[in-house]
Motif scaffolding. Structure first.
Motif, PDB file in Angstrom:
ATOM      1  N   PHE A 232      51.683  37.356  33.685  1.00 31.01           N
ATOM      2  CA  PHE A 232      52.448  36.899  32.390  1.00 31.01           C
ATOM      3  C   PHE A 232      51.490  35.986  31.834  1.00 31.01           C
ATOM      4  CE2 PHE A 232      55.491  33.565  30.555  1.00 31.01           C
ATOM      5  CZ  PHE A 232      55.691  34.466  29.224  1.00 31.01           C
ATOM      6  N   LEU A 233      51.125  35.905  30.670  1.00 31.93           N
ATOM      7  CA  LEU A 233      50.348  34.853  29.645  1.00 31.93           C
ATOM      8  C   LEU A 233      48.881  35.367  30.585  1.00 31.93           C
ATOM      9  CD1 LEU A 233      52.469  31.831  29.058  1.00 31.93           C
ATOM     10  CD2 LEU A 233      51.984  33.845  27.621  1.00 31.93           C
ATOM     11  N   PHE A 234      48.515  36.260  30.990  1.00 32.62           N
ATOM     12  CA  PHE A 234      47.337  36.441  31.685  1.00 32.62           C
ATOM     13  C   PHE A 234      47.134  35.730  32.809  1.00 32.62           C
ATOM     14  CE2 PHE A 234      47.120  37.721  27.034  1.00 32.62           C
ATOM     15  CZ  PHE A 234      47.077  39.196  27.177  1.00 32.62           C
ATOM     16  N   GLY A 235      48.161  35.188  33.529  1.00 27.25           N
ATOM     17  CA  GLY A 235      47.913  34.418  34.818  1.00 27.25           C
ATOM     18  C   GLY A 235      47.359  33.152  34.653  1.00 27.25           C
ATOM     19  N   LEU A 236      47.565  32.668  33.292  1.00 26.21           N
ATOM     20  CA  LEU A 236      46.934  31.268  32.921  1.00 26.21           C
ATOM     21  C   LEU A 236      47.430  30.022  33.868  1.00 26.21           C
ATOM     22  CD1 LEU A 236      45.742  29.578  30.877  1.00 26.21           C
ATOM     23  CD2 LEU A 236      48.005  28.962  29.963  1.00 26.21           C
ATOM     24  N   GLY A 237      46.405  29.574  34.635  1.00 23.49           N
ATOM     25  CA  GLY A 237      46.590  28.524  35.823  1.00 23.49           C
ATOM     26  C   GLY A 237      46.640  29.174  37.100  1.00 23.49           C
ATOM     27  N   ASN A 238      46.389  30.573  37.236  1.00 23.16           N
ATOM     28  CA  ASN A 238      46.360  30.753  38.513  1.00 23.16           C
ATOM     29  C   ASN A 238      44.962  30.526  39.153  1.00 23.16           C
ATOM     30  OD1 ASN A 238      48.772  32.154  38.501  1.00 23.16           O
ATOM     31  ND2 ASN A 238      48.096  34.241  38.448  1.00 23.16           N
ATOM     32  N   LEU A 239      45.166  30.207  40.460  1.00 18.67           N
ATOM     33  CA  LEU A 239      43.816  29.774  41.212  1.00 18.67           C
ATOM     34  C   LEU A 239      43.007  31.426  41.578  1.00 18.67           C
ATOM     35  CD1 LEU A 239      44.824  27.057  43.550  1.00 18.67           C
ATOM     36  CD2 LEU A 239      43.586  26.709  41.517  1.00 18.67           C
ATOM     37  N   PRO A 240      41.778  31.469  41.285  1.00 18.10           N
ATOM     38  CA  PRO A 240      41.128  32.617  41.932  1.00 18.10           C
ATOM     39  C   PRO A 240      41.362  32.890  43.443  1.00 18.10           C
ATOM     40  CG  PRO A 240      39.545  31.145  40.859  1.00 18.10           C
ATOM     41  CD  PRO A 240      40.746  30.567  40.900  1.00 18.10           C
ATOM     42  N   SER A 241      41.665  34.170  43.580  1.00 15.86           N
ATOM     43  CA  SER A 241      41.879  34.504  45.053  1.00 15.86           C
ATOM     44  C   SER A 241      40.902  34.028  46.114  1.00 15.86           C
ATOM     45  CB  SER A 241      41.830  35.929  45.065  1.00 15.86           C
ATOM     46  OG  SER A 241      42.618  36.691  44.350  1.00 15.86           O
ATOM     47  N   GLU A 242      39.660  33.913  45.691  1.00 12.07           N
ATOM     48  CA  GLU A 242      38.794  33.272  46.891  1.00 12.07           C
ATOM     49  C   GLU A 242      39.341  31.707  46.995  1.00 12.07           C
ATOM     50  OE1 GLU A 242      38.098  34.917  44.240  1.00 12.07           O
ATOM     51  OE2 GLU A 242      37.169  36.782  44.784  1.00 12.07           O
ATOM     52  N   THR A 243      39.552  31.150  45.990  1.00  9.76           N
ATOM     53  CA  THR A 243      39.815  29.610  45.945  1.00  9.76           C
ATOM     54  C   THR A 243      41.013  29.421  46.801  1.00  9.76           C
ATOM     55  OG1 THR A 243      38.676  29.325  44.000  1.00  9.76           O
ATOM     56  CG2 THR A 243      40.239  27.463  44.769  1.00  9.76           C
TER      57      THR A 243
END
Length: 564
Positions: A232-243
């Motif tokens: 949703f909302l292009f994942g705004l605020g999601n941390l990169p998977s590696e992080t």
């Protein structure tokens, strides 16, 4: 093939079914609908069967023209028909209002609509002085309910998934719930403090605009590349998977159906906004000098618990072994809608509402009673200063929402609980957090002089209490024990039936820990509902006491006294 063309082809099949039902059975009973697909279960077989109609006219049969017309239909559309058939056959697995019709959650959700409409009617009574924007906020909730219907159907038909696992649609629908709560908070808060606040009409237009944008996204999303797990909302605020995986406490990989930060934020903001609304409506009792408004806050408590149940289900990554949380959410919604309807009725009745209000053709438009209600409605509210400004309240909401979203999304990757679902823990969360809220309002009521917005049995207003039962001595006590035993005698079969309706199997409470915990959870929920019926239970014990005295306690004594 475009979606529009495929829809047209499906309509063509339906038309052919009307013209010659013996071939397509498009409108036959559900069990035999779309027989072409049911006879050829695999997609390859179905397509092969469809191809046999291409360029095969048969003049000896009057229906041959219909067979010939089928050569205009792309054989690949059979997979679309199969999707529709699967949608019809397995809709009970969806987590939305529209597609729970055949299971326990659907029954509860659908039954909750009528009391909610009653709530809206009583809340809108002119004598209540309900703030216009706050009243509109409660009404706007119907658009959220409406949005879940096509959302669930599209999710299943397009992705073969559930709405809870489709992040972009899930978050979009929940956004409408957040807007509902914001409108309620702003409406009641501004009315209580006398603040001008944002323009009401612009806020209403914003709400309708958000609903329109969601409808557009619903229609276009699957065709412009939105996948089942698109954020949703292009994942705004999601941390990169590696992080995320490099965080020192992380010990688990995040499942693919995990909620994105925007979707978690929408959920938690809704929870916090609803808590704000409960507190503001509690204070509205002072603004209107009508303590009945506090009863509405108590009625909102099960709805708060319903939101906690939804968040708990997502905390465990929508694990199917915790499906009872969906049924619990639906039941709490039904219970909450019943209680807010009762609370709104008590508010309206205290402000002059009578059955005469239901008469569409009143004998007079200027009756003395109507004039008195209009006069009372015109009394200005007793404005009270706001403890926090609008900016401070917004900052609190944003801070709490962001912090909780990140803590839950990435913090749970460092513990085992979300990955080893435990019904007991889930029940503790759903029951525990609302219990803390209830205690806070109970303490607040004590500070306000004991005014709760309603009366417990035995606290005045002629309520029954155990003292009334004890007046009958041993007979009264035995009668009360019998009524309580009757409840527990009914509770287990009812809970077992509820489990069967939600899971499709009868509980094995001896060998299956999950079944045992689930049944106990249903009984626990029923016991808490029964607490709301204390006056009825005490009344039943009082009515039973004379019979107990004659037929159990003193049985045979009257005959012995006559002989002596």
């Amino acid at each position: 093939m475009t979606m529009r063309l495929r829809v047209a082809q499906l309509l063509a099949v339906a038309v052919l079914g009307v013209l010659d039902g013996s071939h397509t059975q498009a409108f036959s009973p559900a069990g035999t609908r779309l027989s072409l697909v049911s006879q050829y279960p695999s997609q390859a077989q179905a397509q092969a069967q469809a191809r046999q109609y291409v360029n095969v006219p048969d003049s000896s049969n009057t229906s041959s023209r219909y067979k010939y017309r089928l050569n205009m239909i792309d054989p690949t559309m059979v997979s679309d028909i199969s999707s529709v058939s699967n949608l019809m056959g397995s809709s009970s697995s969806l987590v939305s209002f529209a597609d729970q019709g055949q299971n326990l959650a659907g029954i509860f959700f659908q039954a909750s609509l009528l009391p909610y409409l009653g709530f809206l009617y009583f809340l809108s009574f002119r004598g209540n002085r309900t703030p216009e924007l706050g009243n509109f906020g409660w009404q706007f909730l119907l658009l959220f309910v409406l949005s879940t219907i096509p959302s669930g159907l599209v999710t299943k038909a397009t992705y073969g998934s559930t709405l809870a696992d489709c992040d972009w649609l899930h978050g979009g629908a929940e956004l409408l719930l957040t807007i509902t709560n914001v409108l309620i908070v702003l409406g009641f808060s501004n009315a209580s403090t006398g603040a001008a606040g944002p323009d009401k009409n612009k806020l209403k237009l914003f709400g309708f605009g958000a609903f329109g944008a969601f409808c557009v996204a619903l229609a276009l999303g699957p065709n412009i590349g939105f996948e089942n797990h698109s954020a949703f909302l292009f994942g705004l605020g999601n941390l990169p998977s590696e992080t995320a995986m490099s965080l020192p406490w992380v010990t688990h990989s995040e499942p693919i159906n995990a909620l994105s930060i925007p979707t978690w934020a929408i959920h938690f903001s809704s929870v916090y906004e609803f808590l704000f609304a409960m507190g503001i409506i509690w204070n509205f009792a002072e603004v209107t000098n009508n303590p009945k408004w506090k009863g509405l806050t108590w009625g909102m408590l099960p709805l708060h618990a319903s939101g906690i149940a939804a968040c708990t289900y997502h905390f465990f990554y929508n694990d199917k072994s915790l499906q009872f949380l969906v049924e619990s959410q639906a039941f709490l919604t039904l219970l909450g809608n019943l209680l807010v309807a009762i609370a709104a009725y008590r508010i309206a009745a205290s402000n002059g509402w009578t059955l005469e209000e239901l008469n569409p053709f009143p004998p007079s438009s200027t009756s003395a009673r109507g004039l008195a209600i209009d006069e009372a409605a015109a009394v200005p509210l007793a404005i009270s200063p706001a403890k926090d400004s609008g900016a401070v309240l917004a900052a609190k909401l944003v801070g709490l929402t962001a912090a909780t979203s990140y803590i839950v999304k990435y913090g749970e990757l460092g513990i085992d609980i979300p990955f080893t679902p435990n019904p007991a823990i889930a029940i503790a969360i759903v029951a525990g957090l609302p219990a803390i809220t209830a205690y806070n309002f109970y303490s607040k009521g004590k500070e306000d002089g004991g005014e709760m917005g309603f009366s417990f049995p035995g606290t005045g207003e002629g309520g029954l209490s155990m003292a009334d039962v004890k007046k009958y001595g041993v007979s009264g006590t035995v009668a009360y024990v019998i009524t309580e035993l009757a409840f527990w005698a009914v509770a287990f079969p009812v809970a077992s039936t509820a489990l069967y309706q939600s899971t499709g199997h009868w509980p094995d409470v001896i060998n299956d820990t999950t079944d045992r915990t689930t049944v106990l959870g249903f009984i626990f929920a029923g016991a808490n509902v029964a607490r709301l019926l204390v006056p009825i239970r005490l009344g039943a014990a009082l009515a039973l006491a004379p019979w107990v005295d004659d037929n159990i306690i003193n049985r045979g004594k009257s005959g012995e006294e006559e002989e002596s």
